[in-house]
Design a protein around this motif. Structure first.
Motif, mmCIF file in Angstrom:
data_model
loop_
_atom_site.group_PDB
_atom_site.id
_atom_site.type_symbol
_atom_site.label_atom_id
_atom_site.label_comp_id
_atom_site.label_asym_id
_atom_site.label_seq_id
_atom_site.Cartn_x
_atom_site.Cartn_y
_atom_site.Cartn_z
ATOM 1 N N PRO A 88 -3.243 28.022 -0.537
ATOM 2 C CA PRO A 88 -3.249 28.927 0.472
ATOM 3 C C PRO A 88 -2.546 30.132 0.281
ATOM 4 O O PRO A 88 -2.506 31.362 0.811
ATOM 5 N N ARG A 93 -0.414 34.563 4.362
ATOM 6 C CA ARG A 93 -0.300 34.520 5.696
ATOM 7 C C ARG A 93 -0.354 35.983 6.577
ATOM 8 O O ARG A 93 0.293 36.949 5.879
ATOM 9 N N LEU A 106 2.036 25.935 15.527
ATOM 10 C CA LEU A 106 0.781 25.535 14.511
ATOM 11 C C LEU A 106 1.208 26.310 13.222
ATOM 12 O O LEU A 106 0.618 25.890 12.373
ATOM 13 N N GLY A 107 2.084 27.296 13.664
ATOM 14 C CA GLY A 107 2.339 27.824 12.132
ATOM 15 C C GLY A 107 3.329 27.090 11.262
ATOM 16 O O GLY A 107 3.192 27.121 10.032
ATOM 17 N N LEU A 110 0.810 24.668 9.677
ATOM 18 C CA LEU A 110 0.244 25.190 8.532
ATOM 19 C C LEU A 110 0.967 25.360 7.256
ATOM 20 O O LEU A 110 0.454 24.893 6.222
ATOM 21 N N ASP A 111 2.402 25.652 7.683
ATOM 22 C CA ASP A 111 3.225 25.608 6.349
ATOM 23 C C ASP A 111 3.282 24.325 5.722
ATOM 24 O O ASP A 111 3.208 24.336 4.654
ATOM 25 N N GLU A 114 0.281 23.214 3.903
ATOM 26 C CA GLU A 114 0.223 24.125 2.377
ATOM 27 C C GLU A 114 1.265 23.288 1.407
ATOM 28 O O GLU A 114 1.097 23.165 0.317
ATOM 29 N N TYR A 179 -1.647 16.943 16.141
ATOM 30 C CA TYR A 179 -1.952 18.521 16.580
ATOM 31 C C TYR A 179 -3.132 18.083 17.495
ATOM 32 O O TYR A 179 -3.719 16.753 17.340
#
Length: 186
Positions: A88, A93, A106-107, A110-111, A114, A179
């Motif tokens: 990613p 970003r 949600l950020g 995502l991190d 990754e 989530y």
């Protein structure tokens, strides 16, 4: 052939992300010549050779042997992996700098994903034993009990980290993602 090749170089992604090259790479799951791949795809051997050379230069395929046909040496090529993961970080970003700090955002999730993807890609799959576990499930929580659920989950995990958080023994990384399940996954 490796199970997964984790792509972190832009040049690799550029070489891979062409529909014709993806088709050529699929054909190279088994060792084949450019002529054989061309026949399967209905293309000229020269066009396939061009794509194969780009795939080889990017480290996505390799020449595994060669053979002589009517006085001409013909290379036999194979993909280096069954699957290819794009980091990613190749895209980065969009907007906002740095990592998300809020564990409930949600950020942050995502991190975390990754990081897990990069960690898994770095594992030595040739090792005789890779003790790991994957668990997935669905939990339904009424809105009024959502905070209670998140607290229970956090305290359960904290208990595990405390109980097994010593300095001796093999180190394992534990990542848990929670989530909302979207409609398209049903």
């Amino acid at each position: 052939m490796r199970d997964v090749l984790y792509l972190e170089e832009r040049e690799q992604a550029e070489a891979l992300l062409k529909p014709q090259r993806i088709e050529v790479l699929r054909q190279l799951a088994e060792p084949r010549t450019c002529t054989e791949v061309a026949a399967r795809l209905g293309q000229t051997p020269q066009r396939v050779y061009y794509h194969v050379k780009r795939l080889v230069a990017a480290g996505l395929a390799e020449q595994v042997s060669e053979r002589r046909v009517r006085g001409i040496t013909e290379g036999i090529y194979q993909a280096v992996a069954r699957s290819y993961w794009l980091s990613p970080r190749l895209v980065g970003r969009i907007g906002g700098a740095g990592r998300a700090r809020d564990e409930l955002s949600l950020g942050y999730l995502l991190d975390l994903m990754e990081e897990v993807q990069a960690d898994i890609a770095a594992l030595d799959r040739a090792a005789p034993e890779l003790p790991s576990i994957g668990v997935s499930g669905e939990i339904r929580v009424p809105a009024e009990r959502r905070q209670e659920f998140l607290h229970d989950l956090q305290s359960t995990l904290q208990d595990l980290f405390t109980r097994y958080g010593g300095t001796e023994g093999d180190a394992f990384k534990l990542a848990v993602a929670c989530y909302p399940k979207g409609d398209k996954h049903e």
